[in-house]
Every structure is written in C-alpha cells, then in structure tokens.
Design a protein around this motif. Structure first.
Motif, short mmCIF file in Angstrom:
data_model
loop_
_atom_site.label_atom_id
_atom_site.label_comp_id
_atom_site.label_asym_id
_atom_site.label_seq_id
_atom_site.Cartn_x
_atom_site.Cartn_y
_atom_site.Cartn_z
N ASP A 27 0.84 -1.19 0.00
CA ASP A 27 0.00 0.00 0.00
C ASP A 27 0.88 1.25 0.00
N GLY A 28 0.57 2.15 -0.92
CA GLY A 28 1.31 3.40 -0.98
C GLY A 28 2.73 3.25 -1.49
N GLN A 29 3.07 2.08 -1.96
CA GLN A 29 4.43 1.81 -2.42
C GLN A 29 4.75 2.61 -3.67
N SER A 30 5.93 3.18 -3.73
CA SER A 30 6.44 3.77 -4.96
C SER A 30 7.60 2.92 -5.44
N ALA A 64 0.59 -2.05 -12.13
CA ALA A 64 -0.21 -0.83 -11.98
C ALA A 64 0.66 0.34 -11.57
N LEU A 65 1.64 0.09 -10.70
CA LEU A 65 2.57 1.15 -10.32
C LEU A 65 3.43 1.58 -11.50
N LEU A 66 3.89 0.60 -12.26
CA LEU A 66 4.75 0.91 -13.41
C LEU A 66 4.02 1.79 -14.42
N THR A 67 2.78 1.44 -14.71
CA THR A 67 2.02 2.17 -15.74
C THR A 67 1.42 3.47 -15.22
N SER A 68 1.51 3.72 -13.90
CA SER A 68 1.02 4.99 -13.36
C SER A 68 2.15 5.92 -12.94
N THR A 69 3.38 5.50 -13.13
CA THR A 69 4.54 6.35 -12.86
C THR A 69 4.95 7.01 -14.17
N ARG A 75 7.97 5.63 -21.13
CA ARG A 75 9.16 5.05 -21.76
C ARG A 75 8.98 3.57 -22.12
N PHE A 76 8.12 2.85 -21.41
CA PHE A 76 8.00 1.41 -21.64
C PHE A 76 6.67 1.06 -22.29
N VAL A 77 6.73 0.23 -23.34
CA VAL A 77 5.53 -0.27 -24.00
C VAL A 77 5.41 -1.77 -23.72
N ALA A 78 4.18 -2.26 -23.62
CA ALA A 78 3.90 -3.69 -23.48
C ALA A 78 4.70 -4.37 -22.37
N PRO A 79 4.79 -3.78 -21.16
CA PRO A 79 5.59 -4.41 -20.10
C PRO A 79 5.00 -5.73 -19.63
N GLN A 80 5.89 -6.67 -19.26
CA GLN A 80 5.50 -7.99 -18.79
C GLN A 80 6.12 -8.25 -17.42
N LEU A 81 5.28 -8.37 -16.39
CA LEU A 81 5.74 -8.66 -15.03
C LEU A 81 5.08 -9.96 -14.56
N GLY A 82 5.85 -10.84 -13.94
CA GLY A 82 5.29 -12.09 -13.45
C GLY A 82 6.40 -13.04 -13.04
N TRP A 83 6.01 -14.27 -12.68
CA TRP A 83 6.98 -15.21 -12.16
C TRP A 83 7.43 -16.25 -13.19
N GLY A 84 6.95 -16.14 -14.41
CA GLY A 84 7.31 -17.12 -15.43
C GLY A 84 8.66 -16.83 -16.05
N ASP A 85 9.05 -17.69 -17.00
CA ASP A 85 10.33 -17.53 -17.70
C ASP A 85 10.33 -16.24 -18.51
N LYS A 86 11.48 -15.58 -18.54
CA LYS A 86 11.56 -14.32 -19.28
C LYS A 86 11.51 -14.55 -20.80
#
Length: 347
Positions: A27-30, A64-69, A75-86
C-alpha cells in the motif's frame, strides 16, 4: 543488395538493471528510482525509433505502479511482469508489438536470466547492462539510416495502443471497427528524398517482405531515374494518427507483366488489409498483370498466403530459394477491403 539485423525493441529487466533495489508491492508503495544512465539510454534509443519494454520476474501487481509512474509509463511499452520464464515474456512482447523475436534485445544483470533467454529464444540479442552501454552506439542499436518515420516510431506505437483500446471497447464487428477508423492509403511514386526511408523499410520489415533483400541508396537512386523502374510508396492514416510511409515496391516495367522485385510493408499495418489493397492497386495500375519475386522465410508466411489468395502460383524458379509468382492471364484483381480508401498522391 545487403541484409542485416535490426533491433526494434530493447527489453529491460527491472531489479538490479533499471534500478538498484528490489521493488516490493505494498500500500502506498512507490517504485525504486531508476538509474539515470538507464533513462538516458532509453531516451537515446527512442530517438532512433527503438522501443523499450520490460520483462521482469516480480510481483505482477507492480504493473499498476509501473504504468502509473509517468517517467516509466512514457518510456515502456507492453511491459511484462510475473513469475514465469523471461523467454515467454519476450514472446508475449513480440506478439503484442507485432514484431519478430529476432528484432528484440534483452538486457539483464543476472547471468542465469540471460542464459535462459539465450537457450530458449536464441533469436534475441542478449546483453548485460555493461554490454548494452558499450554497444549503444554500434549496430544493431544504431541504425544505418535514421528518418523522420523512425524517430516517430515510439509515438506511433502509442497511437496503436489507443487503437487497440478503442477496438476492445467497440460494440460492433471487427470490420465495423476498421470502417470506423477511416483509414486512407495514399500511394504515390517515390522521390529522391524518400531514399533513406525506402532502405529502412526493406531493412526493418520481415512479416510483409517478399524477399528480405535490402537495396542500397545507390541502387534505388538509379531505379528512380530509370524509365524501366516504377517505385510506388504508400502512406497510411486513420482517425488516431499518421502511420507514416508504411509500404513500398520495386517494380520492373515489362511488356508481358510488371515484375515486383521487392514488396515491403511495415508489420504495424498487418491485419488491416493494406497489403491486399496495395497489391490490388499495383495489379490495376500495370494493365498487363503483375509477377512477384518471392523468397520464403520463417517470417513472411502471411504474405505468401496473400499471394495464394490472389491466385498467384509459381511461374518461374530462378533459384531453389527464389520463385516468381504470377496469376493466370485474365485473373481479376481481388476485391479491395471495403474499410480502406485508396488515393493517389500525398493526400
């Protein structure tokens, strides 16, 4: 003619690469402060028409933080965040952007992650942050030519995101949406001022490229000056913005049938009927039929299917990997997409 690799998108890891810390959701994390040298590199790449994206093994709720900063979202399009293989994240990025894996570069501070991508997606250019810094001003991160179209590429991908969002919320059929976009394809003969963009189109297009060959500026200049050659170029606009010059053909005027030595269109227009409309325009303009040189590649299946749908079959085989495709005499041009208006000239 020559050919060479071109990077269209650099995909960045986050923790330890874009910033020093490990981002944690809360919560409130930047998000941690990005390294200034990374932001500078991203901006340099954007000025060359090279996109930046993210593939990070981290909590997907941080998206959500990435796309609201603002400094990151812009600067970043189509970002992918998760625990799977890069490597899987890279495939999703390539698919969303409509580009090939072989046009991606991947930057990660961790040797394990670089090795995973190198093993499972060998087409990708894999770099450590220090290697990226060393090679930033070298090919393939420094294009041989830089045009107004390439400088505008990042803005145009953002316009395409607006299109996708509008399509997702549109209530009618896909054809109705395409009609609502008010697409206009302006076709004209190339000029000497178009030479750099013509070379760039041939170099950077893969999915909609008939041979994969890249003409030099000297070859193109000779063609533009010769009555034997016809070099049309196409520009696409719609209500969301201007795609820029997205297509070109090198056409040898012949009595029997015009022969298209190279047909190249930007992958950004795939699925919009532009290749069909451009080919139909060429067939109508020739008056004597059109033949197309075709070199099958792992990327251009879409274009080969289009040629078959237009009734084209192999009529000549100059070499094992190169065919001449043509339609039987009297074959009518295919119907143009009803949602696309074709005009001649710059309008």
């Amino acid at each position: 003619m020559s050919s060479g690799r071109s990077v269209k998108c650099v995909v960045w890891d986050l923790d330890g690469t874009v910033w020093d810390e490990v981002a944690v959701e809360g919560d409130g994390q930047s998000l941690p402060t990005p390294r200034p040298e990374v932001l500078r590199a991203i901006d340099v790449l954007a000025g060359r028409g090279i996109l930046s994206s993210v593939a990070s093994r981290t909590d997907p709720s941080l998206l959500a933080l990435l796309t609201s900063t603002p400094e990151l979202a812009e600067r970043f399009v189509a970002p992918q965040l998760g625990w799977g293989d890069k490597s899987d994240s890279l495939r999703r990025i390539a698919s969303e952007l409509g580009i090939g894996l072989d046009t991606l570069a991947f930057v990660d501070d961790t040797a394990f992650e670089r090795a995973e991508v190198a093993a499972r997606a060998p087409e990708v250019l894999v770099l450590s942050p220090s290697e990226l810094a060393e090679r930033l001003d070298e090919p393939p991160l420094l294009p041989e030519v830089l045009t107004d179209d390439s400088r505008a590429r990042v803005r145009r991908y953002r316009e395409d995101s607006d299109r996708k969002a509008a399509a997702a919320s549109f209530g009618g059929s896909r054809e109705d949406f395409l009609r609502d976009c008010d697409m206009r394809l302006a076709v004209r003969e190339a000029r000497p001022s178009d030479l750099d963009r013509l070379v760039e189109l041939a170099t950077r297009t893969h999915r909609l490229n008939s041979t994969g060959e890249v003409p030099s500026a000297e070859e193109l200049r000779s063609m533009l000056a010769s009555p034997e050659w016809f070099v049309p170029v196409a520009r696409l606009t719609d209500r969301f913005g201007d795609y820029g010059m997205i297509g070109a053909a090198l056409v040898q005027r012949r009595d029997a049938a015009w022969r298209v030595r190279l047909l190249a269109l930007s992958c950004r227009v795939a699925g919009r009927g532009v290749a069909l409309a451009f080919l139909r325009w060429l067939m109508e303009r020739s008056g004597s039929g059109v033949e197309v040189l075709m070199r099958p590649t792992s990327a251009n299946l879409e274009l080969r299917v289009l040629f078959r749908q237009c009734g084209m079959r192999v009529v000549e085989q100059p070499s094992p990997d190169l065919a001449v495709l043509g339609a039987p005499a009297g074959t009518p041009p295919p119907d143009a997409p009803g949602w696309l208006t074709i005009v001649e000239g710059d309008s």
